[in-house]
Design a protein around this motif. Structure first.
Motif, short mmCIF file in Angstrom:
data_model
loop_
_atom_site.label_atom_id
_atom_site.label_comp_id
_atom_site.label_asym_id
_atom_site.label_seq_id
_atom_site.Cartn_x
_atom_site.Cartn_y
_atom_site.Cartn_z
N GLY A 19 -6.16 -1.95 1.12
CA GLY A 19 -6.86 -1.44 -0.04
C GLY A 19 -7.80 -0.28 0.28
O GLY A 19 -7.94 0.66 -0.50
N ALA A 33 1.97 2.01 -3.43
CA ALA A 33 0.81 2.40 -4.25
C ALA A 33 0.48 3.87 -4.04
O ALA A 33 0.25 4.61 -5.01
CB ALA A 33 -0.38 1.52 -3.91
N LEU A 69 -7.28 -2.80 -6.57
CA LEU A 69 -6.66 -2.82 -5.25
C LEU A 69 -7.02 -4.10 -4.51
O LEU A 69 -8.20 -4.44 -4.41
CB LEU A 69 -7.13 -1.62 -4.42
N GLY A 122 0.79 -1.22 0.00
CA GLY A 122 0.00 0.00 0.00
C GLY A 122 0.82 1.27 0.00
O GLY A 122 0.42 2.28 -0.59
#
Length: 222
Positions: free
Chosen positions: A62, A39, A53, A36
């Motif tokens: 997510g 991301a 996700l 994460g």
């Protein structure tokens, strides 16, 4: 819609590789992150058309990525989850997730979800809308320009347009278009697909209009 940038966030490396390979074969540009934090860092620096996700991730999960994303972007978000949990679904939707898909991931179901989200978000730019079929005059056009088609090419294109978004097997095409069973070796339909792609200015992969679905057949993209 193609030339579409997808952010894929999945910590299961084999699954991520499978999804990335499949989506790239379908013409998407895929950037993959495995946690994460990476991301969110990527989202702050790059733009995407859609995000996939995983719910459970190292670092930010997510839902946290979606919360971060929604501060600056309204792109479609597809959540992957191994949990069949109404609370998860409710929380996801409240945070701005557009849809969620339960694992294990089946590639063609994943593609169907992605195409549906993209159609919803970018409705004016869909390949099938470029093609107009006139059954009265037995003619077709691409973006308003008449196509010079043989009767066989027109028949095949009209058939695919009627079933846009549906995978049609070679066996079914032979039976419905040529009126004969497919013997496993005749390449007449493949040749007709090839000439149609040339006339649609779409003879180099990734194809925009007539897609090849490996081991299954063809479809006209929505």
């Amino acid at each position: 819609m193609r030339d579409t940038r997808v952010l894929l966030v999945e910590d299961d490396a084999p699954l991520a590789e499978m999804m990335q390979t499949f989506l790239e074969e379908e013409g998407f540009s895929v950037h993959c992150c495995h946690n994460g934090d990476d991301a969110c860092y990527t989202l702050d620096r790059e733009s995407f058309d859609l995000a996939i996700l995983d719910l459970m991730l190292p670092g930010r999960d997510g839902l946290e990525i979606c919360r971060h994303l929604r501060k600056t972007s309204d792109i479609p978000v597809l959540m992957l989850t191994a949990k069949d949990d109404d609370m998860v679904a409710t929380a996801s939707l409240q945070l701005g997730v557009d849809n969620y898909l339960q694992k294990p991931v089946r590639p063609h179901l994943l593609l169907a979800h992605i195409e549906a989200l993209l159609r919803r978000s970018y409705p004016a730019n869909t390949p099938v809308q470029d093609i107009h079929i006139n059954p009265t005059t037995y003619t077709a056009s691409l973006k308003g320009t008449a196509l010079e088609l043989t009767s066989g090419e027109y028949e095949l294109l009209a058939y695919l347009c009627e079933r846009a978004g549906e995978i049609i097997s070679r066996e079914q095409l032979y039976q419905d278009i040529r009126g004969i069973p497919f013997d496993g070796t005749d390449r007449a339909i493949d040749l007709r697909i090839s000439t149609l792609r040339k006339k649609l200015n779409d003879d180099q992969p990734p194809y925009r209009y007539i897609k090849t679905v490996r081991s299954k057949g063809y479809l006209l993209a929505l």
